[in-house]
Enzyme design. Structure first.
Site, mmCIF file in Angstrom:
data_model
loop_
_atom_site.group_PDB
_atom_site.id
_atom_site.type_symbol
_atom_site.label_atom_id
_atom_site.label_comp_id
_atom_site.label_asym_id
_atom_site.label_seq_id
_atom_site.Cartn_x
_atom_site.Cartn_y
_atom_site.Cartn_z
ATOM 1 N N SER A 11 0.862 -1.189 0.000
ATOM 2 C CA SER A 11 0.000 0.000 0.000
ATOM 3 C C SER A 11 0.892 1.230 0.000
ATOM 4 O O SER A 11 1.994 1.198 0.557
ATOM 5 C CB SER A 11 -0.881 0.033 1.253
ATOM 6 O OG SER A 11 -1.548 1.288 1.347
ATOM 7 N N TYR A 48 -1.643 -0.289 10.401
ATOM 8 C CA TYR A 48 -1.833 -0.836 9.048
ATOM 9 C C TYR A 48 -0.658 -0.430 8.149
ATOM 10 O O TYR A 48 -0.104 -1.257 7.416
ATOM 11 C CB TYR A 48 -3.154 -0.308 8.488
ATOM 12 C CG TYR A 48 -3.392 -0.596 7.023
ATOM 13 C CD1 TYR A 48 -3.825 -1.844 6.587
ATOM 14 C CD2 TYR A 48 -3.194 0.406 6.064
ATOM 15 C CE1 TYR A 48 -4.048 -2.089 5.236
ATOM 16 C CE2 TYR A 48 -3.421 0.168 4.711
ATOM 17 C CZ TYR A 48 -3.845 -1.085 4.307
ATOM 18 O OH TYR A 48 -4.068 -1.323 2.966
HETATM 19 P P1 NAP Z 1 -11.849 -5.474 1.011
HETATM 20 O O1 NAP Z 1 -12.763 -4.963 -0.050
HETATM 21 O O2 NAP Z 1 -12.088 -5.093 2.429
HETATM 22 O O3 NAP Z 1 -11.783 -7.080 0.883
HETATM 23 C C1 NAP Z 1 -10.962 -7.767 1.764
HETATM 24 C C2 NAP Z 1 -10.866 -9.204 1.349
HETATM 25 O O4 NAP Z 1 -9.951 -9.870 2.244
HETATM 26 C C3 NAP Z 1 -12.170 -9.948 1.454
HETATM 27 O O5 NAP Z 1 -12.205 -10.900 0.425
HETATM 28 C C4 NAP Z 1 -12.074 -10.625 2.816
HETATM 29 O O6 NAP Z 1 -12.835 -11.827 2.923
HETATM 30 C C5 NAP Z 1 -10.610 -10.958 2.857
HETATM 31 N N1 NAP Z 1 -10.077 -11.145 4.194
HETATM 32 C C6 NAP Z 1 -10.098 -10.290 5.246
HETATM 33 N N2 NAP Z 1 -9.480 -10.837 6.304
HETATM 34 C C7 NAP Z 1 -9.071 -12.067 5.914
HETATM 35 C C8 NAP Z 1 -8.409 -13.127 6.556
HETATM 36 N N3 NAP Z 1 -8.024 -13.033 7.846
HETATM 37 N N4 NAP Z 1 -8.171 -14.271 5.864
HETATM 38 C C9 NAP Z 1 -8.564 -14.388 4.563
HETATM 39 N N5 NAP Z 1 -9.204 -13.421 3.909
HETATM 40 C C10 NAP Z 1 -9.451 -12.277 4.574
HETATM 41 O O7 NAP Z 1 -10.316 -5.049 0.690
HETATM 42 P P2 NAP Z 1 -9.655 -4.410 -0.638
HETATM 43 O O8 NAP Z 1 -9.839 -2.939 -0.559
HETATM 44 O O9 NAP Z 1 -10.093 -5.145 -1.835
HETATM 45 O O10 NAP Z 1 -8.109 -4.686 -0.329
HETATM 46 C C11 NAP Z 1 -7.400 -5.765 -0.881
HETATM 47 C C12 NAP Z 1 -5.923 -5.575 -0.554
HETATM 48 O O11 NAP Z 1 -5.460 -4.344 -1.107
HETATM 49 C C13 NAP Z 1 -5.641 -5.498 0.949
HETATM 50 O O12 NAP Z 1 -4.403 -6.133 1.214
HETATM 51 C C14 NAP Z 1 -5.519 -4.012 1.187
HETATM 52 O O13 NAP Z 1 -4.754 -3.712 2.323
HETATM 53 C C15 NAP Z 1 -4.861 -3.554 -0.096
HETATM 54 N N6 NAP Z 1 -5.055 -2.137 -0.376
HETATM 55 C C16 NAP Z 1 -6.311 -1.634 -0.587
HETATM 56 C C17 NAP Z 1 -6.448 -0.272 -0.855
HETATM 57 C C18 NAP Z 1 -7.783 0.373 -1.106
HETATM 58 O O14 NAP Z 1 -7.864 1.619 -1.172
HETATM 59 N N7 NAP Z 1 -8.861 -0.387 -1.262
HETATM 60 C C19 NAP Z 1 -5.311 0.566 -0.891
HETATM 61 C C20 NAP Z 1 -4.058 0.000 -0.662
HETATM 62 C C21 NAP Z 1 -3.938 -1.343 -0.412
HETATM 63 P P3 NAP Z 1 -14.408 -11.829 3.382
HETATM 64 O O15 NAP Z 1 -15.181 -11.341 2.185
HETATM 65 O O16 NAP Z 1 -14.709 -13.239 3.730
HETATM 66 O O17 NAP Z 1 -14.499 -10.879 4.537
#
Ligand code: NAP
Length: 251
Positions: A146, A160
């Site tokens: 990130s 985080y």
């Molecule tokens: P999200 O929409 O909140 O989705 C999170 C996903 O991770 C869901 O599929 C969830 O499963 C799963 N998850 C959560 N805890 C878990 C665990 N303990 N074991 C297995 N699966 C787990 O997140 P996102 O925004 O798509 O983010 C994806 C990645 O990109 C993350 O690593 C995040 O830190 C990174 N990121 C995101 C952003 C952003 O702005 N969105 C920016 C920088 C980095 P369930 O559906 O079962 O809950």
């Protein structure tokens, strides 16, 4: 094509960026294991959409922070597909906006357990299968970092940000550790992307608030992150390892 295609595991593939990565991988001929923590219905919807398009996928439950779950998840993939070519360590969590002086030890431990230990445990299982040292055929790993790792996220979630910095340093180290064993390890570091993660951290208006700080003046789409991940997994990135690819609209 997909019936004999390479196999990728996408952790946290049920929603957001992970779901976009799973769909993009299937379109490129991968058979996809879609991991989820709790939301089975969402994971199955991702699998159904891939299958409706003629691809092959499976939903696989497991909390990446729990070693037994990770081991069982990889065993389930071995049984179904009999090979593993790629891993995307996408599962990640944020917690409520807070200062460090408001954070409990329990919160800090969960932040590290899911984002850092989970990434390492899944990478460990992948290396055990992919490394030529272990009789594997090589492969590729992409971790989700990130821009928070660089910005530090003061007043919001320094825990985080520190966890994502650990993921990025782990990417550098593991890439060098297994470079001679046929495995490339890279990271994609997104900026602000439109997913449910912001609401899960108690900030449903986060994108609206921060959009103006992005040089391109817009948030990213999950598909734009998926495209970078799929490139790093592909043969087109055959000489790229240990890279941290920022995909953030310039932030
Ligand atoms: P999200 O929409 O909140 O989705 C999170 C996903 O991770 C869901 O599929 C969830 O499963 C799963 N998850 C959560 N805890 C878990 C665990 N303990 N074991 C297995 N699966 C787990 O997140 P996102 O925004 O798509 O983010 C994806 C990645 O990109 C993350 O690593 C995040 O830190 C990174 N990121 C995101 C952003 C952003 O702005 N969105 C920016 C920088 C980095 P369930 O559906 O079962 O809950």
């Amino acid at each position: 094509m997909s019936k004999a295609g390479p196999v990728v595991l996408v952790t946290g593939g049920s929603r957001g960026i992970g779901a976009a990565i799973a769909a993009a991988a299937a379109r490129r001929g991968y058979r996809v294991a879609v991991n989820y923590a709790a939301n089975e219905t969402a994971a199955k919807a991702v699998v159904d959409a891939i299958e409706a398009d003629g691809g092959e996928a499976m939903a696989v439950a497991g909390d990446v922070a729990r070693e037994a779950d990770v081991v069982a998840m990889f065993a389930a993939i071995d049984e179904r597909f009999g090979r593993l070519d790629a891993l995307v360590n996408n599962a990640g969590v944020v917690d409520r906006k807070a200062r460090l002086d408001q954070m409990s030890a329990e919160r800090l431990e969960r932040m590290m357990a899911v984002n850092v230990v989970g990434t390492m445990l899944c990478a460990r299982e992948a290396v055990r299968r992919m490394s030529t040292k272990h009789g594997g055929k090589g492969g590729a790993i992409v971790n989700l970092g990130s821009v928070a790792a660089r910005l530090g996220s003061p007043g919001e979630y320094v825990d985080y940000a520190a966890a994502k910095a650990a993921v990025e340093t782990f990417t550098t180290g593991l890439a060098r550790e297994v470079a001679e064993e046929g495995i490339r390890v890279n990271a994609v570091s997104p900026g602000l992307v439109a997913t449910e993660i912001h609401a899960s951290g108690g900030q449903p208006d986060r994108i609206e608030r921060l959009r103006g700080m992005i040089p391109m003046k817009r948030e990213g789409r999950p598909e734009e992150i998926a495209n970078a991940v799929l490139w790093l997994l592909s043969e087109e990135a055959s000489y790229t390892t240990g890279a941290i690819l920022t995909v953030s609209g310039g932030r």
